[in-house]
Design a protein around this motif. Structure first.
Motif, PDB file in Angstrom:
ATOM      1  N   MET A   1       2.042  54.793  82.340  1.00 28.89           N
ATOM      2  CA  MET A   1       2.395  53.470  81.821  1.00 28.89           C
ATOM      3  C   MET A   1       1.699  53.240  80.491  1.00 28.89           C
ATOM      4  O   MET A   1       0.664  53.842  80.207  1.00 28.89           O
ATOM      5  N   ARG A   2       2.285  52.380  79.694  1.00 21.96           N
ATOM      6  CA  ARG A   2       1.648  51.930  78.458  1.00 21.96           C
ATOM      7  C   ARG A   2       0.909  50.631  78.754  1.00 21.96           C
ATOM      8  O   ARG A   2       1.424  49.768  79.466  1.00 21.96           O
ATOM      9  N   VAL A   3      -0.282  50.511  78.191  1.00 22.41           N
ATOM     10  CA  VAL A   3      -1.158  49.376  78.476  1.00 22.41           C
ATOM     11  C   VAL A   3      -1.583  48.739  77.160  1.00 22.41           C
ATOM     12  O   VAL A   3      -2.077  49.432  76.262  1.00 22.41           O
TER      13      VAL A   3
ATOM     14  N   TRP B   1     -11.126  40.091  77.173  1.00 23.45           N
ATOM     15  CA  TRP B   1     -10.071  41.080  76.953  1.00 23.45           C
ATOM     16  C   TRP B   1      -9.037  40.931  78.063  1.00 23.45           C
ATOM     17  O   TRP B   1      -9.381  41.007  79.249  1.00 23.45           O
ATOM     18  N   LEU B   2      -7.787  40.704  77.686  1.00 22.81           N
ATOM     19  CA  LEU B   2      -6.708  40.574  78.656  1.00 22.81           C
ATOM     20  C   LEU B   2      -5.781  41.783  78.520  1.00 22.81           C
ATOM     21  O   LEU B   2      -5.625  42.350  77.433  1.00 22.81           O
ATOM     22  N   GLN B   3      -5.164  42.161  79.610  1.00 19.69           N
ATOM     23  CA  GLN B   3      -4.369  43.391  79.652  1.00 19.69           C
ATOM     24  C   GLN B   3      -3.010  43.128  80.266  1.00 19.69           C
ATOM     25  O   GLN B   3      -2.877  42.378  81.229  1.00 19.69           O
ATOM     26  N   VAL B   4      -1.999  43.757  79.683  1.00 20.76           N
ATOM     27  CA  VAL B   4      -0.658  43.728  80.269  1.00 20.76           C
ATOM     28  C   VAL B   4      -0.132  45.157  80.303  1.00 20.76           C
ATOM     29  O   VAL B   4      -0.281  45.907  79.334  1.00 20.76           O
ATOM     30  N   ASP B   5       0.448  45.543  81.433  1.00 21.56           N
ATOM     31  CA  ASP B   5       0.940  46.905  81.631  1.00 21.56           C
ATOM     32  C   ASP B   5       2.459  46.940  81.549  1.00 21.56           C
ATOM     33  O   ASP B   5       3.141  45.975  81.922  1.00 21.56           O
ATOM     34  N   SER B   6       2.965  48.065  81.103  1.00 23.65           N
ATOM     35  CA  SER B   6       4.401  48.277  81.185  1.00 23.65           C
ATOM     36  C   SER B   6       4.785  48.531  82.632  1.00 23.65           C
ATOM     37  O   SER B   6       3.922  48.750  83.495  1.00 23.65           O
ATOM     38  N   ALA B   7       6.069  48.512  82.895  1.00 25.25           N
ATOM     39  CA  ALA B   7       6.522  48.946  84.216  1.00 25.25           C
ATOM     40  C   ALA B   7       6.148  50.417  84.387  1.00 25.25           C
ATOM     41  O   ALA B   7       6.189  51.187  83.425  1.00 25.25           O
ATOM     42  N   PRO B   8       5.737  50.840  85.564  1.00 25.43           N
ATOM     43  CA  PRO B   8       5.377  52.256  85.752  1.00 25.43           C
ATOM     44  C   PRO B   8       6.584  53.164  85.577  1.00 25.43           C
ATOM     45  O   PRO B   8       7.716  52.788  85.879  1.00 25.43           O
ATOM     46  N   SER B   9       6.320  54.360  85.093  1.00 24.60           N
ATOM     47  CA  SER B   9       7.386  55.352  84.927  1.00 24.60           C
ATOM     48  C   SER B   9       7.831  55.866  86.290  1.00 24.60           C
ATOM     49  O   SER B   9       7.100  55.732  87.281  1.00 24.60           O
TER      50      SER B   9
ATOM     51  N   ALA C   1       6.450  54.515  67.094  1.00 25.64           N
ATOM     52  CA  ALA C   1       5.249  53.797  66.678  1.00 25.64           C
ATOM     53  C   ALA C   1       4.588  53.172  67.901  1.00 25.64           C
ATOM     54  O   ALA C   1       5.170  52.314  68.553  1.00 25.64           O
ATOM     55  N   LEU C   2       3.378  53.620  68.197  1.00 24.59           N
ATOM     56  CA  LEU C   2       2.603  53.061  69.301  1.00 24.59           C
ATOM     57  C   LEU C   2       1.761  51.919  68.751  1.00 24.59           C
ATOM     58  O   LEU C   2       0.956  52.116  67.853  1.00 24.59           O
ATOM     59  N   PRO C   3       1.954  50.690  69.236  1.00 26.73           N
ATOM     60  CA  PRO C   3       1.184  49.552  68.715  1.00 26.73           C
ATOM     61  C   PRO C   3      -0.313  49.819  68.773  1.00 26.73           C
ATOM     62  O   PRO C   3      -0.802  50.528  69.662  1.00 26.73           O
ATOM     63  N   PRO C   4      -1.074  49.270  67.814  1.00 27.97           N
ATOM     64  CA  PRO C   4      -2.505  49.601  67.713  1.00 27.97           C
ATOM     65  C   PRO C   4      -3.324  49.208  68.942  1.00 27.97           C
ATOM     66  O   PRO C   4      -4.339  49.843  69.230  1.00 27.97           O
ATOM     67  N   ASP C   5      -2.914  48.176  69.663  1.00 29.76           N
ATOM     68  CA  ASP C   5      -3.672  47.729  70.838  1.00 29.76           C
ATOM     69  C   ASP C   5      -3.155  48.350  72.126  1.00 29.76           C
ATOM     70  O   ASP C   5      -3.551  47.927  73.219  1.00 29.76           O
ATOM     71  N   THR C   6      -2.280  49.344  72.009  1.00 26.59           N
ATOM     72  CA  THR C   6      -1.635  49.924  73.191  1.00 26.59           C
ATOM     73  C   THR C   6      -2.103  51.352  73.416  1.00 26.59           C
ATOM     74  O   THR C   6      -2.196  52.140  72.484  1.00 26.59           O
ATOM     75  N   SER C   7      -2.408  51.678  74.656  1.00 25.47           N
ATOM     76  CA  SER C   7      -2.798  53.027  75.039  1.00 25.47           C
ATOM     77  C   SER C   7      -1.905  53.492  76.186  1.00 25.47           C
ATOM     78  O   SER C   7      -1.051  52.733  76.670  1.00 25.47           O
ATOM     79  N   ILE C   8      -2.119  54.715  76.618  1.00 25.22           N
ATOM     80  CA  ILE C   8      -1.325  55.288  77.714  1.00 25.22           C
ATOM     81  C   ILE C   8      -2.263  55.676  78.837  1.00 25.22           C
ATOM     82  O   ILE C   8      -3.300  56.296  78.608  1.00 25.22           O
ATOM     83  N   GLN C   9      -1.891  55.281  80.047  1.00 27.37           N
ATOM     84  CA  GLN C   9      -2.668  55.627  81.234  1.00 27.37           C
ATOM     85  C   GLN C   9      -1.810  56.445  82.191  1.00 27.37           C
ATOM     86  O   GLN C   9      -0.614  56.204  82.323  1.00 27.37           O
ATOM     87  N   LEU C  10      -2.456  57.391  82.841  1.00 34.34           N
ATOM     88  CA  LEU C  10      -1.814  58.180  83.886  1.00 34.34           C
ATOM     89  C   LEU C  10      -2.509  57.874  85.210  1.00 34.34           C
ATOM     90  O   LEU C  10      -3.736  57.885  85.296  1.00 34.34           O
ATOM     91  N   GLN C  11      -1.725  57.564  86.216  1.00 36.57           N
ATOM     92  CA  GLN C  11      -2.258  57.350  87.560  1.00 36.57           C
ATOM     93  C   GLN C  11      -1.943  58.603  88.383  1.00 36.57           C
ATOM     94  O   GLN C  11      -0.777  58.946  88.559  1.00 36.57           O
ATOM     95  N   ARG C  12      -3.000  59.276  88.855  1.00 36.44           N
ATOM     96  CA  ARG C  12      -2.816  60.502  89.631  1.00 36.44           C
ATOM     97  C   ARG C  12      -3.181  60.250  91.091  1.00 36.44           C
ATOM     98  O   ARG C  12      -4.246  59.723  91.393  1.00 36.44           O
TER      99      ARG C  12
ATOM    100  N   ILE D   1       7.375  54.143  80.014  1.00 33.86           N
ATOM    101  CA  ILE D   1       7.455  55.560  79.656  1.00 33.86           C
ATOM    102  C   ILE D   1       8.638  56.193  80.378  1.00 33.86           C
ATOM    103  O   ILE D   1       8.859  55.958  81.570  1.00 33.86           O
ATOM    104  N   GLN D   2       9.381  56.998  79.660  1.00 34.71           N
ATOM    105  CA  GLN D   2      10.582  57.643  80.192  1.00 34.71           C
ATOM    106  C   GLN D   2      10.385  59.162  80.261  1.00 34.71           C
ATOM    107  O   GLN D   2       9.637  59.745  79.483  1.00 34.71           O
ATOM    108  N   ASN D   3      11.102  59.780  81.212  1.00 33.25           N
ATOM    109  CA  ASN D   3      11.194  61.244  81.315  1.00 33.25           C
ATOM    110  C   ASN D   3       9.831  61.922  81.487  1.00 33.25           C
ATOM    111  O   ASN D   3       9.503  62.901  80.807  1.00 33.25           O
TER     112      ASN D   3
END
Length: 220
Positions: free
Chosen positions: A164-166, A175-183, A101-112, A80-82
């Protein structure tokens, strides 16, 4: 006690098991290893990859492999950018650069992360965990919303957000998970500069003594 040799093995699909590293560790103590994957394993479609550990004694013998740990290999979601965070009357509004286009198996998480100790603000009586993971709701058409409102904050505290996108994929029964690099992080101080809410529930109630005198009182 002598250090124990640990042989780290990686297996991709039906390919033969491959030893990727041999490390040493103290018996009974935690150990870790970071596997630097080649380009071929961090590009292309996602697929399962398995790891096993063999403890080897000084005679080169092992009692067998550890349990199998599976992860996803392939191209991770784009980062995620900006990311921006702005204090609003209803909470903290977070915005980022959405993708088409957000892939169907991909969501967005925020770490606070809470940066202000709870007892250092005017709301010291309100407790909250130091770190929280927030799930972002996708748009009705399953696209990247590019924004989210965190309405579970406490005013007059400082927070840091990372997004990040997950991607989650079901392989067999797991269920296996891969995360994007954190913003890059976005920091915000939730200073309460907003006026109080307008009064509501106003009711005018006639009082018997006032009725006799031809006057009314307003009961707030």
């Amino acid at each position: 006690k002598e250090l124990v040799q640990l042989r780290v093995c990686r297996q991709l699909n039906a390919a033969p098991r491959q030893t990727v590293a041999t490390i040493t560790a103290a018996p009974g103590k935690p150990a870790d290893y970071e596997d630097k994957l080649p380009t071929s394993l961090v590009t292309g479609p996602l697929h399962a990859m398995a790891y096993e550990i063999f403890a080897v004694n000084k005679h080169g013998r092992s009692a067998g492999p550890s349990n199998v740990a599976e992860v996803l290999a392939g191209e991770a979601p784009s980062p995620i950018q900006n990311l921006l965070a702005t204090t609003m009357e209803r909470g903290v509004m977070l915005r980022w650069q959405s993708i088409a286009a957000l892939p169907p198996d991909t969501s967005i998480q925020l770490q606070r992360t809470l940066l202000t100790p709870a007892n250092s603000s005017g709301n010291s009586s309100v407790s909250e965990p130091p770190r929280q993971t927030l799930q972002v709701t996708r748009e009705a058409d399953n696209t990247d919303p590019g924004r989210a409102l965190d309405n579970n904050i406490v005013f007059n505290r400082k927070y840091r957000y990372v997004a990040m996108r997950v991607t989650r994929v079901k392989i067999g029964k797991e269920w296996l998970q891969v995360d994007s690099a954190p913003s890059p992080s976005a920091t915000v101080y939730t200073k309460d500069v907003f006026p109080p809410a307008a009064p509501s529930g106003l009711v005018a109630v006639p009082v018997s003594a006032a009725i006799n005198s031809g006057k009314f009182e307003v009961d707030l």
